[in-house]
Each structure stands twice: as structure tokens, then as C-alpha cells.
Write a protein that holds these residues in place. Structure first.
Motif, PDB file in Angstrom:
ATOM      1  N   THR A  66       7.067   4.480  23.952  1.00 13.14           N
ATOM      2  CA  THR A  66       7.759   3.663  24.117  1.00 13.14           C
ATOM      3  C   THR A  66       7.352   2.041  23.450  1.00 13.14           C
ATOM      4  OG1 THR A  66       8.657   4.280  26.062  1.00 13.14           O
ATOM      5  CG2 THR A  66       9.385   1.921  24.858  1.00 13.14           C
ATOM      6  N   VAL A  67       7.906   1.198  22.306  1.00  7.63           N
ATOM      7  CA  VAL A  67       6.727  -0.101  22.478  1.00  7.63           C
ATOM      8  C   VAL A  67       7.623  -0.481  23.068  1.00  7.63           C
ATOM      9  CG1 VAL A  67       7.251  -2.206  20.922  1.00  7.63           C
ATOM     10  CG2 VAL A  67       7.260   0.666  19.710  1.00  7.63           C
ATOM     11  N   THR A  68       7.119  -1.848  23.940  1.00  6.69           N
ATOM     12  CA  THR A  68       7.011  -2.901  24.660  1.00  6.69           C
ATOM     13  C   THR A  68       7.256  -4.289  24.398  1.00  6.69           C
ATOM     14  OG1 THR A  68       5.142  -2.849  26.015  1.00  6.69           O
ATOM     15  CG2 THR A  68       6.766  -1.269  26.256  1.00  6.69           C
ATOM     16  N   VAL A  69       6.266  -4.478  23.483  1.00  6.95           N
ATOM     17  CA  VAL A  69       5.781  -5.711  23.196  1.00  6.95           C
ATOM     18  C   VAL A  69       5.563  -6.225  21.346  1.00  6.95           C
ATOM     19  CG1 VAL A  69       4.413  -8.114  23.495  1.00  6.95           C
ATOM     20  CG2 VAL A  69       4.853  -6.718  25.082  1.00  6.95           C
ATOM     21  N   ARG A  70       6.008  -6.358  20.740  1.00  7.15           N
ATOM     22  CA  ARG A  70       5.080  -7.036  19.441  1.00  7.15           C
ATOM     23  C   ARG A  70       5.464  -8.084  19.026  1.00  7.15           C
ATOM     24  NH1 ARG A  70       5.186  -3.548  14.670  1.00  7.15           N
ATOM     25  NH2 ARG A  70       5.752  -5.137  12.786  1.00  7.15           N
ATOM     26  N   ASN A  71       4.339  -8.905  18.763  1.00  8.64           N
ATOM     27  CA  ASN A  71       3.477  -9.641  18.665  1.00  8.64           C
ATOM     28  C   ASN A  71       2.361  -9.774  18.377  1.00  8.64           C
ATOM     29  OD1 ASN A  71       3.859 -12.563  18.612  1.00  8.64           O
ATOM     30  ND2 ASN A  71       2.915 -12.993  20.591  1.00  8.64           N
ATOM     31  N   LEU A  72       2.321  -9.424  16.548  1.00  8.92           N
ATOM     32  CA  LEU A  72       1.269  -8.780  16.424  1.00  8.92           C
ATOM     33  C   LEU A  72       0.771 -10.573  15.292  1.00  8.92           C
ATOM     34  CD1 LEU A  72       2.600  -5.257  14.139  1.00  8.92           C
ATOM     35  CD2 LEU A  72       0.355  -6.389  16.287  1.00  8.92           C
ATOM     36  N   PRO A  73      -0.610 -10.532  15.604  1.00  9.19           N
ATOM     37  CA  PRO A  73      -1.720  -9.980  15.591  1.00  9.19           C
ATOM     38  C   PRO A  73      -2.136 -10.234  16.899  1.00  9.19           C
ATOM     39  CG  PRO A  73      -2.350 -11.850  14.651  1.00  9.19           C
ATOM     40  CD  PRO A  73      -0.850 -11.741  14.594  1.00  9.19           C
ATOM     41  N   ASP A  74      -0.918 -11.152  17.469  1.00  8.73           N
ATOM     42  CA  ASP A  74      -1.374 -10.917  19.505  1.00  8.73           C
ATOM     43  C   ASP A  74      -1.572 -10.214  20.381  1.00  8.73           C
ATOM     44  OD1 ASP A  74      -2.790 -13.788  18.448  1.00  8.73           O
ATOM     45  OD2 ASP A  74      -0.183 -14.285  18.688  1.00  8.73           O
ATOM     46  N   GLU A  75      -0.950  -9.217  19.838  1.00 11.09           N
ATOM     47  CA  GLU A  75      -0.395  -7.964  20.734  1.00 11.09           C
ATOM     48  C   GLU A  75       0.492  -6.858  20.267  1.00 11.09           C
ATOM     49  OE1 GLU A  75       1.584  -7.462  25.293  1.00 11.09           O
ATOM     50  OE2 GLU A  75       1.214  -9.371  24.706  1.00 11.09           O
ATOM     51  N   PHE A  76       0.021  -5.440  21.059  1.00 12.41           N
ATOM     52  CA  PHE A  76       1.232  -4.891  20.328  1.00 12.41           C
ATOM     53  C   PHE A  76       1.011  -3.932  21.430  1.00 12.41           C
ATOM     54  CE2 PHE A  76       2.613  -0.898  19.067  1.00 12.41           C
ATOM     55  CZ  PHE A  76       3.303  -0.580  18.555  1.00 12.41           C
ATOM     56  N   THR A  77       2.003  -3.493  22.272  1.00 12.51           N
ATOM     57  CA  THR A  77       1.643  -3.184  23.201  1.00 12.51           C
ATOM     58  C   THR A  77       2.575  -1.410  23.433  1.00 12.51           C
ATOM     59  OG1 THR A  77       0.888  -4.460  24.628  1.00 12.51           O
ATOM     60  CG2 THR A  77       2.006  -2.828  26.304  1.00 12.51           C
ATOM     61  N   GLY A  78       2.609  -0.388  23.888  1.00 12.80           N
ATOM     62  CA  GLY A  78       3.149   0.544  24.497  1.00 12.80           C
ATOM     63  C   GLY A  78       2.810   0.925  25.193  1.00 12.80           C
ATOM     64  N   THR A  79       3.376   2.039  26.037  1.00 15.12           N
ATOM     65  CA  THR A  79       3.461   3.257  26.943  1.00 15.12           C
ATOM     66  C   THR A  79       3.360   4.229  26.481  1.00 15.12           C
ATOM     67  OG1 THR A  79       5.786   3.089  27.672  1.00 15.12           O
ATOM     68  CG2 THR A  79       4.694   1.423  28.888  1.00 15.12           C
ATOM     69  N   TYR A  80       2.437   5.282  27.164  1.00 17.63           N
ATOM     70  CA  TYR A  80       2.789   6.655  26.073  1.00 17.63           C
ATOM     71  C   TYR A  80       2.458   7.605  27.670  1.00 17.63           C
ATOM     72  CZ  TYR A  80       0.755   4.018  22.403  1.00 17.63           C
ATOM     73  OH  TYR A  80       1.355   2.742  20.805  1.00 17.63           O
ATOM     74  N   GLU A  81       3.555   7.885  27.570  1.00 17.14           N
ATOM     75  CA  GLU A  81       4.126   9.006  28.401  1.00 17.14           C
ATOM     76  C   GLU A  81       3.931  10.559  28.202  1.00 17.14           C
ATOM     77  OE1 GLU A  81       7.667   8.484  30.392  1.00 17.14           O
ATOM     78  OE2 GLU A  81       8.032   6.554  29.542  1.00 17.14           O
ATOM     79  N   THR A  82       2.907  10.814  29.051  1.00 12.85           N
ATOM     80  CA  THR A  82       3.116  12.385  29.575  1.00 12.85           C
ATOM     81  C   THR A  82       2.889  13.134  30.316  1.00 12.85           C
ATOM     82  OG1 THR A  82       0.734  12.370  29.957  1.00 12.85           O
ATOM     83  CG2 THR A  82       1.071  12.016  27.252  1.00 12.85           C
ATOM     84  N   LYS A  83       3.288  14.643  30.238  1.00 12.00           N
ATOM     85  CA  LYS A  83       3.024  15.158  31.731  1.00 12.00           C
ATOM     86  C   LYS A  83       1.896  15.035  33.111  1.00 12.00           C
ATOM     87  CE  LYS A  83       4.820  19.592  29.908  1.00 12.00           C
ATOM     88  NZ  LYS A  83       4.752  21.176  29.591  1.00 12.00           N
ATOM     89  N   GLY A  84       1.067  14.153  32.596  1.00 14.07           N
ATOM     90  CA  GLY A  84       0.172  13.848  33.317  1.00 14.07           C
ATOM     91  C   GLY A  84       0.656  12.513  33.644  1.00 14.07           C
ATOM     92  N   GLY A  85       1.097  11.736  32.799  1.00 14.50           N
ATOM     93  CA  GLY A  85       1.155  10.105  33.323  1.00 14.50           C
ATOM     94  C   GLY A  85       1.657   8.990  32.583  1.00 14.50           C
ATOM     95  N   ILE A  86       0.645   8.180  32.356  1.00 11.82           N
ATOM     96  CA  ILE A  86       1.389   7.672  31.843  1.00 11.82           C
ATOM     97  C   ILE A  86      -0.168   6.267  31.246  1.00 11.82           C
ATOM     98  CG2 ILE A  86       2.552   4.978  31.070  1.00 11.82           C
ATOM     99  CD1 ILE A  86       4.505   5.977  33.620  1.00 11.82           C
TER     100      ILE A  86
END
Length: 146
Positions: A66-86
Motif C-alpha cells: 500500500t503506497v502511503t507517501v509519494r513525494n519523489l525523490p524525497d520520499e516514497f513510503t509503502g507498507t508491505y503486509e504478509t502473514k507474519g507482519g508488516i
């Protein structure tokens, strides 16, 4: 668990961003990635969701980005969810010179289940090592592009 990794890439920042920002390039540097499938939202923009499927040895893993922040080149943040965590990953790109870019990642793992928490406690270096492996692979991919 939180940690930071970084690497210098011998390419201009604009070129590094263009290569990073193209999902068609993921399989060219992300070992084990079998597929990247857009699920919802505007691709690459905050709120967008994608499914990534990996095969690592005999183990198959699926995660939802899930993309949470897109402000390239300063920041590109995402969450990556799996069975074991985030895993929350903040990517930052810094211009060092006209021909060199620093790529920095900040990771925050939130583990679910006792087994994953114990594994992370006993083997924290494995997570950082895997992150560095991907940074190095991206650097090699970017520097090989004309």
C-alpha cells in the motif's frame, strides 16, 4: 524492529528515480519476485494497492503493498503486509553530484505471532542483510542501464 540501509549509485538522480518508479523494472533487480499485480487505486500514488508474489527457494510468499507517501525523490513510503507482519519502508533519494545518488531505506517491522517475534529477536541481522541485498541489486541494475 527498525533499521536504516543506504548505498551510493553511480547515476544521476533523475535516472535513478525513473528506474525505481517503473514497476516493470522490479523483476530485473528484486530476486525472487514472481509477479507484481496492481489491485486498486491509482498506480504508484498514495492509497494504491498491489500484490507481490515471491518465491525464495521452496518458500512462496505473498505481500500486499500500500503506497502511503509519494513525494519523489524525497520520499516514497509503502507498507508491505504478509502473514507474519508488516514492513513499513521509506525510500529516499539524495543527489550527491550530477552523476551520483544516495539511496536510503528506513524499515520498521511489526511482527505478528510469537514465532515471528522470536525469529526477529534472534536473527535481526537477516532482515538488514536482505534489505542490503535488494539495494545492491538495484544499484547494479541502475548502473548497468544506459
Amino acid at each position: 524492529m527498525k533499521y536504516k540501509t543506504e548505498i551510493e549509485i553511480n547515476k544521476p538522480i533523475d535516472r535513478v528515480i525513473a528506474l525505481f518508479d517503473n514497476p516493470d523494472n522490479l523483476k530485473k533487480w528484486m530476486e525472487g519476485l514472481q509477479s507484481f499485480e496492481h489491485i486498486s487505486g491509482t498506480p504508484g500514488e498514495p492509497g494504491a494497492k498491489s500484490r507481490l508474489k515471491f518465491k525464495m527457494g521452496n518458500r512462496e510468499m505473498e505481500m500486499i503493498e500500500t503506497v502511503t507517501v509519494r513525494n519523489l525523490p524525497d520520499e516514497f513510503t509503502g507498507t508491505y503486509e504478509t502473514k507474519g507482519g508488516i514492513n513499513i519502508v521509506k525510500n529516499t533519494f539524495v543527489k550527491i553530484s550530477d552523476s551520483k545518488t544516495k539511496y536510503v531505506t528506513e524499515h520498521e517491522f511489526q511482527f505478528q505471532g510469537l514465532a515471528m517475534k522470536i525469529f526477529a529477536f534472534l536473527m535481526p541481522g537477516l532482515f538488514k542483510k536482505q534489505s542490503m541485498k535488494y539495494l545492491t541489486a538495484f544499484k547494479n541494475f541502475a548502473e548497468s542501464q544506459t
